[in-house]
Design a protein around this motif. Structure first.
Motif, PDB file in Angstrom:
ATOM      1  N   ASP A 170       0.832  -1.231   0.169  1.00  0.00           N
ATOM      2  CA  ASP A 170       0.036   0.144  -0.195  1.00  0.00           C
ATOM      3  C   ASP A 170       0.944   1.128   0.111  1.00  0.00           C
ATOM      4  OD1 ASP A 170      -1.953   1.858   0.226  1.00  0.00           O
ATOM      5  OD2 ASP A 170      -2.714   1.003   1.947  1.00  0.00           O
ATOM      6  N   ARG A 219       0.000   3.246 -13.282  1.00  0.00           N
ATOM      7  CA  ARG A 219      -0.906   4.099 -12.784  1.00  0.00           C
ATOM      8  C   ARG A 219      -0.135   5.474 -13.200  1.00  0.00           C
ATOM      9  NH1 ARG A 219      -2.552   2.753  -6.548  1.00  0.00           N
ATOM     10  NH2 ARG A 219      -4.266   0.975  -7.063  1.00  0.00           N
ATOM     11  N   GLU A 266     -14.853   0.258  -8.999  1.00  0.00           N
ATOM     12  CA  GLU A 266     -14.952   0.829  -7.977  1.00  0.00           C
ATOM     13  C   GLU A 266     -15.820   2.151  -7.818  1.00  0.00           C
ATOM     14  OE1 GLU A 266     -13.216  -0.532  -5.413  1.00  0.00           O
ATOM     15  OE2 GLU A 266     -12.594  -2.073  -6.930  1.00  0.00           O
ATOM     16  N   ASP A 270     -13.266   3.785  -3.946  1.00  0.00           N
ATOM     17  CA  ASP A 270     -12.481   4.913  -4.586  1.00  0.00           C
ATOM     18  C   ASP A 270     -12.966   5.985  -5.423  1.00  0.00           C
ATOM     19  OD1 ASP A 270     -10.921   3.229  -2.851  1.00  0.00           O
ATOM     20  OD2 ASP A 270      -9.708   2.604  -4.551  1.00  0.00           O
ATOM     21  N   ASN A 329      -8.324  12.495  -2.948  1.00  0.00           N
ATOM     22  CA  ASN A 329      -9.355  11.555  -3.731  1.00  0.00           C
ATOM     23  C   ASN A 329     -10.177  12.120  -5.031  1.00  0.00           C
ATOM     24  OD1 ASN A 329     -12.180  10.546  -3.750  1.00  0.00           O
ATOM     25  ND2 ASN A 329     -11.309   8.795  -3.299  1.00  0.00           N
ATOM     26  N   GLY A 341      -5.886   4.750  -4.654  1.00  0.00           N
ATOM     27  CA  GLY A 341      -6.454   3.666  -4.106  1.00  0.00           C
ATOM     28  C   GLY A 341      -6.942   4.289  -2.365  1.00  0.00           C
ATOM     29  N   THR A 343      -9.507   6.442  -0.150  1.00  0.00           N
ATOM     30  CA  THR A 343     -10.842   6.554  -0.235  1.00  0.00           C
ATOM     31  C   THR A 343     -11.415   8.188  -0.126  1.00  0.00           C
ATOM     32  OG1 THR A 343     -11.133   5.807   1.980  1.00  0.00           O
ATOM     33  CG2 THR A 343     -11.299   4.143   0.322  1.00  0.00           C
TER      34      THR A 343
END
Length: 378
Positions: A170, A219, A266, A270, A329, A341, A343
């Motif tokens: 992460d 990404r 998602e 997200d 986000n 990723g 939130t």
């Protein structure tokens, strides 16, 4: 238990009602958008359109109770609980690496599963480190000229927990934790020369780690050039931007999103903010953004008028964590930042996020009781 809830705040017994109001608005709008964005996927996944909403409501109820306790807890008790809080957080993080308890999902080992529910300990890390740094930086504020004894220990603690998060695969959350903690060192008035010394080492190393996993590189490519693979790595970014654009000025209407019907991965987690844009339009996006900015204003105001350094650093850290996470986000959904990723507080599906966010809010309301001037005044 006698000192868990104390009457230490006689001069100001009521909390910041403006802050409480904006928090309730965010929670209400967030739950509405979560249901709207999740019912189709929930029906398809488990044949229950209320599945994600019901689970979120369970966590909201737990969060309301926890937030209320946090709003009434004695600040002195909170300070004395710092070592135990760190141990609890360390134990929770360790459980993610235990087979059968910690579970691999989407290539990451971030969750602890028990009794049909999951919990993401890295969310607890955010809260614990903010409280810990507020405590330790207040205690050692007069010894910053001796960095080995005053600043090195908390720096090691922060890097240690950030490393544990990184080992869960992460990267984004580990970097977010480091950035929030760095702002707390800055707010605590740590000399800038120490930031330069650490930055020369940490920033290149963090950049190197960013390039060690293929999905992170993808990404970045998707962020810079989404059009080169619109059906692959660029799909989610372009889909979220299209959802925002399709909302126009006033939006398609609540429940009328097209992208949530399988066209945006998602969408209930997200990328829920893309559904906000599609259903509520530019006006709705600006209103949600305004609510988070007003939350930031109230929280930073509490920090500015706090009666001591601990309360000031704590209020700043709690506010920064909530608001910066929301802005990050939103930036991802708008294509301004590579996918992380991370939130959207109060909106995204996820019990860990809503629980910790509400505890943070409870602590902010607690701190508002001892701030001057009267924070009930706008």
């Amino acid at each position: 238990m006698a000192d868990l809830f104390s009457a230490e705040r006689i001069e100001k017994s009521s909390a910041d009602f403006a802050l409480a109001g904006v928090l309730l608005l965010l929670l209400g709008v967030g739950l509405s958008m979560l249901f709207s964005s999740s019912f189709y996927w929930a029906q398809k996944l488990v044949q229950d359109p209320y599945f994600f909403f019901k689970r979120q409501m369970i966590w909201v109820l737990v969060g309301l109770v926890s937030g209320f306790v946090a709003s009434r807890i004695s600040i002195e008790f909170l300070k004395r609980s710092v070592p135990w809080l760190l141990l609890l957080t360390l134990g929770a993080m360790a459980l993610t690496f235990v087979p059968g308890i910690g579970t691999m999902y989407l290539g990451a080992r971030r969750w602890v599963f028990a009794f049909g529910f999951s919990f993401q300990p890295s969310e607890l890390v955010k809260l614990s480190l903010i409280i810990y740094l507020a405590y330790i930086l207040e205690r050692k504020s007069d010894r910053f000229d001796d960095p080995v004894n005053s600043l090195l220990p908390p720096f090691i603690v922060v890097v240690f927990f950030a490393t544990l998060i990184y080992l869960q695969n992460d990267y984004s959350t580990s970097m977010f934790v480091l950035i929030i903690c760095a702002t707390l060192f800055f707010i605590a008035r740590v000399p800038l020369r120490y930031f330069l010394t650490v930055g020369i080492t940490v920033i290149p190393f963090a950049a190197l780690l960013l390039l060690t996993r293929e999905h992170r590189v993808k990404r970045i490519i998707a962020f810079l050039y989404p059009q080169i693979d619109p059906a692959g790595i660029g799909y989610q970014v372009m889909a979220s931007q299209n959802a925002l654009a399709n909302g126009g000025l006033w939006g398609r209407g609540i429940g009328e999103s097209v992208r949530k019907l399988g066209g945006l991965p998602e969408a209930h987690s997200d990328f829920v903010f893309a559904i906000v844009g599609e259903e509520l339009g530019f006006v709705g996006v600006m209103l949600v953004l305004a609510l988070f900015l007003y939350l930031g204003y109230r929280g930073f105001r509490i920090s500015f008028y706090a009666r001591d350094r601990f309360r000031s650093i704590l209020a700043f850290g709690l506010t920064a964590s909530l608001v910066f996470q929301a802005l990050l986000n939103m930036g991802v959904v708008a294509g301004l930042v590579p996918a992380t990723g991370i939130t959207l507080p109060f909106f995204s599906a996820g019990g860990s996020s809503i629980l910790i966010s509400m505890i943070m809010c409870g602590l902010l309301l607690n701190l508002s009781r001892t701030s001057t001037p009267n924070l009930e005044e706008v």
